[in-house]
Write a protein that holds these residues in place. Structure first.
Motif, PDB file in Angstrom:
ATOM      1  N   GLU A  51      -8.979 -91.323 -10.956  1.00  0.00           N
ATOM      2  CA  GLU A  51     -10.152 -90.486 -11.222  1.00  0.00           C
ATOM      3  C   GLU A  51      -9.796 -89.041 -11.557  1.00  0.00           C
ATOM      4  N   LYS A  52      -8.878 -88.896 -12.486  1.00  0.00           N
ATOM      5  CA  LYS A  52      -8.498 -87.591 -13.030  1.00  0.00           C
ATOM      6  C   LYS A  52      -8.723 -87.633 -14.549  1.00  0.00           C
ATOM      7  N   PRO A  53      -9.989 -87.603 -14.982  1.00  0.00           N
ATOM      8  CA  PRO A  53     -10.260 -87.780 -16.411  1.00  0.00           C
ATOM      9  C   PRO A  53      -9.826 -86.603 -17.289  1.00  0.00           C
ATOM     10  N   ALA A  54      -9.840 -85.391 -16.767  1.00  0.00           N
ATOM     11  CA  ALA A  54      -9.474 -84.235 -17.595  1.00  0.00           C
ATOM     12  C   ALA A  54      -8.015 -84.291 -18.048  1.00  0.00           C
ATOM     13  N   PRO A  55      -7.039 -84.513 -17.140  1.00  0.00           N
ATOM     14  CA  PRO A  55      -5.654 -84.623 -17.615  1.00  0.00           C
ATOM     15  C   PRO A  55      -5.434 -85.843 -18.516  1.00  0.00           C
ATOM     16  N   ALA A  56      -6.138 -86.943 -18.231  1.00  0.00           N
ATOM     17  CA  ALA A  56      -6.011 -88.132 -19.082  1.00  0.00           C
ATOM     18  C   ALA A  56      -6.553 -87.856 -20.483  1.00  0.00           C
ATOM     19  N   THR A  57      -7.627 -87.109 -20.558  1.00  0.00           N
ATOM     20  CA  THR A  57      -8.200 -86.742 -21.852  1.00  0.00           C
ATOM     21  C   THR A  57      -7.272 -85.796 -22.605  1.00  0.00           C
ATOM     22  N   LEU A  58      -6.650 -84.876 -21.887  1.00  0.00           N
ATOM     23  CA  LEU A  58      -5.679 -83.974 -22.508  1.00  0.00           C
ATOM     24  C   LEU A  58      -4.551 -84.772 -23.169  1.00  0.00           C
ATOM     25  N   ILE A  59      -4.018 -85.737 -22.454  1.00  0.00           N
ATOM     26  CA  ILE A  59      -2.948 -86.573 -23.013  1.00  0.00           C
ATOM     27  C   ILE A  59      -3.456 -87.342 -24.220  1.00  0.00           C
ATOM     28  N   SER A  60      -4.649 -87.893 -24.124  1.00  0.00           N
ATOM     29  CA  SER A  60      -5.225 -88.663 -25.223  1.00  0.00           C
ATOM     30  C   SER A  60      -5.424 -87.819 -26.477  1.00  0.00           C
ATOM     31  N   ILE A  61      -5.939 -86.615 -26.311  1.00  0.00           N
ATOM     32  CA  ILE A  61      -6.151 -85.732 -27.459  1.00  0.00           C
ATOM     33  C   ILE A  61      -4.822 -85.302 -28.074  1.00  0.00           C
ATOM     34  N   CYS A  62      -3.827 -85.086 -27.233  1.00  0.00           N
ATOM     35  CA  CYS A  62      -2.509 -84.718 -27.758  1.00  0.00           C
ATOM     36  C   CYS A  62      -1.865 -85.871 -28.530  1.00  0.00           C
ATOM     37  N   ILE A  63      -2.081 -87.104 -28.057  1.00  0.00           N
ATOM     38  CA  ILE A  63      -1.547 -88.271 -28.769  1.00  0.00           C
ATOM     39  C   ILE A  63      -2.206 -88.416 -30.140  1.00  0.00           C
ATOM     40  N   ALA A  64      -3.514 -88.274 -30.166  1.00  0.00           N
ATOM     41  CA  ALA A  64      -4.264 -88.591 -31.373  1.00  0.00           C
ATOM     42  C   ALA A  64      -4.388 -87.439 -32.370  1.00  0.00           C
TER      43      ALA A  64
END
Length: 123
Positions: A51-64
């Motif tokens: 339940e840490k969506p902000a860091p997961a979203t950061l990684i996702s945006i950096c990947i894409a």
């Protein structure tokens, strides 16, 4: 990575040697990215699971978006190889970012829980 000519042979005609040579080179470069690709996806899944969506979203945006856009300009002088190395570089940068984020979140995960006064634990 180990059998690029056999893999390319499944999809390309034997007569077009230029296409086969280009495809073998691209496949060899592209396959190297998978050594690092799992790190970013694993970290992203782990962070979502805890339940840490902000860091997961950061990684996702950096990947894409972020890392591919940065590297497309940095690697453009390499021509077509730059496009293939973009995928490799993106995955290496995401792996580094993921390790940093997980280490940062690890401090939060392993801290001692605070005990709050409730009617059940008041003596």
């Amino acid at each position: 990575m180990f059998f690029p000519s056999q893999i390319v042979g499944l999809f390309a005609e034997n007569g077009n040697t230029e296409l086969i040579e280009l495809s073998i080179r691209a496949l060899t470069i592209f396959a190297f990215a998978y050594l690092f690709r799992w790190i970013g996806f694993s970290a992203q899944s782990f962070l979502l699971a805890i339940e840490k969506p902000a860091p997961a979203t950061l990684i996702s945006i950096c990947i894409a978006l972020v890392f591919p856009m940065i590297l497309i300009f940095a690697l453009s002088p390499m021509g077509l190889d730059g496009i293939w190395f973009n995928f490799v570089g993106t995955n290496i940068l995401v792996a580094i970012l993921s390790v940093i984020v997980v280490i940062k979140e690890r401090k939060v995960l392993f801290r001692k829980d605070e005990v709050y006064a409730t009617p059940d634990n008041i003596q």
